[in-house]
Design a protein around this motif. Sequence first.
Motif, mmCIF file in Angstrom:
data_model
loop_
_atom_site.group_PDB
_atom_site.id
_atom_site.type_symbol
_atom_site.label_atom_id
_atom_site.label_comp_id
_atom_site.label_asym_id
_atom_site.label_seq_id
_atom_site.Cartn_x
_atom_site.Cartn_y
_atom_site.Cartn_z
ATOM 1 N N LEU A 170 2.162 15.091 2.818
ATOM 2 C CA LEU A 170 2.774 14.251 1.794
ATOM 3 C C LEU A 170 2.002 12.941 1.670
ATOM 4 C CD1 LEU A 170 6.533 13.587 1.228
ATOM 5 C CD2 LEU A 170 4.978 11.649 1.449
ATOM 6 N N THR A 171 1.689 12.539 0.442
ATOM 7 C CA THR A 171 1.013 11.272 0.199
ATOM 8 C C THR A 171 1.777 10.486 -0.862
ATOM 9 O OG1 THR A 171 -0.398 12.105 -1.597
ATOM 10 C CG2 THR A 171 -1.221 12.347 0.674
ATOM 11 N N LEU A 172 1.620 9.177 -0.833
ATOM 12 C CA LEU A 172 2.275 8.348 -1.843
ATOM 13 C C LEU A 172 1.739 8.649 -3.235
ATOM 14 C CD1 LEU A 172 2.650 4.856 -0.115
ATOM 15 C CD2 LEU A 172 4.207 6.794 -0.157
ATOM 16 N N GLY A 173 0.464 9.031 -3.307
ATOM 17 C CA GLY A 173 -0.108 9.389 -4.598
ATOM 18 C C GLY A 173 0.569 10.607 -5.197
ATOM 19 N N ASP A 174 0.834 11.613 -4.355
ATOM 20 C CA ASP A 174 1.515 12.813 -4.837
ATOM 21 C C ASP A 174 2.943 12.488 -5.270
ATOM 22 O OD1 ASP A 174 1.654 15.884 -5.014
ATOM 23 O OD2 ASP A 174 3.378 15.393 -3.752
ATOM 24 N N VAL A 175 3.626 11.657 -4.499
ATOM 25 C CA VAL A 175 4.993 11.273 -4.855
ATOM 26 C C VAL A 175 4.998 10.520 -6.183
ATOM 27 C CG1 VAL A 175 6.944 9.810 -4.213
ATOM 28 C CG2 VAL A 175 5.832 11.239 -2.490
ATOM 29 N N ALA A 176 4.047 9.610 -6.370
ATOM 30 C CA ALA A 176 3.978 8.848 -7.617
ATOM 31 C C ALA A 176 3.782 9.764 -8.809
ATOM 32 C CB ALA A 176 2.847 7.827 -7.530
ATOM 33 N N THR A 177 2.912 10.754 -8.640
ATOM 34 C CA THR A 177 2.669 11.696 -9.739
ATOM 35 C C THR A 177 3.927 12.486 -10.059
ATOM 36 O OG1 THR A 177 0.341 11.918 -9.122
ATOM 37 C CG2 THR A 177 1.305 13.679 -10.459
ATOM 38 N N ARG A 178 4.607 12.973 -9.048
ATOM 39 C CA ARG A 178 5.830 13.748 -9.261
ATOM 40 C C ARG A 178 6.920 12.904 -9.921
ATOM 41 N NH1 ARG A 178 6.443 18.415 -5.582
ATOM 42 N NH2 ARG A 178 4.499 18.704 -4.441
ATOM 43 N N ALA A 179 6.985 11.622 -9.535
ATOM 44 C CA ALA A 179 8.030 10.745 -10.051
ATOM 45 C C ALA A 179 7.675 10.161 -11.414
ATOM 46 C CB ALA A 179 8.290 9.615 -9.065
ATOM 47 N N GLY A 180 6.406 10.300 -11.815
ATOM 48 C CA GLY A 180 5.980 9.757 -13.100
ATOM 49 C C GLY A 180 5.852 8.248 -13.095
ATOM 50 N N VAL A 181 5.453 7.679 -11.932
ATOM 51 C CA VAL A 181 5.270 6.230 -11.839
ATOM 52 C C VAL A 181 3.885 5.943 -11.279
ATOM 53 C CG1 VAL A 181 7.743 5.868 -11.464
ATOM 54 C CG2 VAL A 181 6.215 6.091 -9.493
ATOM 55 N N ALA A 182 3.459 4.694 -11.401
ATOM 56 C CA ALA A 182 2.178 4.293 -10.832
ATOM 57 C C ALA A 182 2.294 4.152 -9.316
ATOM 58 C CB ALA A 182 1.731 2.964 -11.441
ATOM 59 N N LYS A 183 1.186 4.390 -8.629
ATOM 60 C CA LYS A 183 1.215 4.266 -7.172
ATOM 61 C C LYS A 183 1.590 2.845 -6.748
ATOM 62 C CE LYS A 183 -2.109 6.300 -4.929
ATOM 63 N NZ LYS A 183 -3.403 6.548 -4.246
ATOM 64 N N THR A 184 1.153 1.858 -7.543
ATOM 65 C CA THR A 184 1.493 0.474 -7.213
ATOM 66 C C THR A 184 2.998 0.251 -7.232
ATOM 67 O OG1 THR A 184 1.153 -0.095 -9.542
ATOM 68 C CG2 THR A 184 -0.688 -0.475 -8.028
ATOM 69 N N THR A 185 3.719 1.042 -8.035
ATOM 70 C CA THR A 185 5.179 0.924 -8.075
ATOM 71 C C THR A 185 5.770 1.282 -6.731
ATOM 72 O OG1 THR A 185 5.212 1.485 -10.430
ATOM 73 C CG2 THR A 185 7.279 1.742 -9.220
#
Length: 222
Positions: free
Chosen positions: A38-53
């Motif tokens: 699991l990576t924050l980048g993958d979570v951001a993509t799934r959630a439809g938000v920017a990684k900085t969020t």
Amino acid sequence: MQIRTPACRTGRPRSAAADTAILAATREALVELGWSKLTLGDVATRAGVAKTTLYRRWAGKNELVVDAVAELFGELELPDRGSLAADIEGVVLQFAAILARPEAKSGLMAAVAESTRDDALRERIRASIVDPQKDLVLEGRARAQARGELPPQTDPAEAARTVDLIFDVVAGAVVHRTLVSAEPADEEWVRSFTRVLLLGLTASTGPSEETGPFEDLPGEHV
């Protein structure tokens, strides 16, 4: 029940919708990928938000996963079913149902495993997951005392030890049953567990036909 989340940082107000999407995406990724992948980048993509969020809200993966799991346990409520035994049965069944969900299994087991070598993560689990559930024990004990089912405890230290012990017994038994033994915590098991919890190991192994399963539960035995 409110979930304890990290303190908001200065700047733009947080979006509740974004938080919900991120935590849901984290649980989805845990089930599909597991903790290690699991990576924050993958979570951001799934959630439809920017990684900085994500980084504005969580310092890293550990904190994010714990909050995602804590949101599930925030659904627990103590039902008022008229008696201490019935209340315990109701909340244990809820707890077991949450643990049966794949995202709860993956998230909790992974977080606990990681926390064995991360003191900060262990503390976050305690603050975000364990302590809020102990509040249910406090609520249930107060309700039972008001009904006259349990004696009052005037010593704060003794009362705190009692709450810790009740929580440890209930949580430990249900987690072991569902996640370690992989056995169902169904109504029959929960009923038997509640009887042992309230009467102890010296109680009869089965209810009498005349009195029913919990009519012989004196408060002084608890």
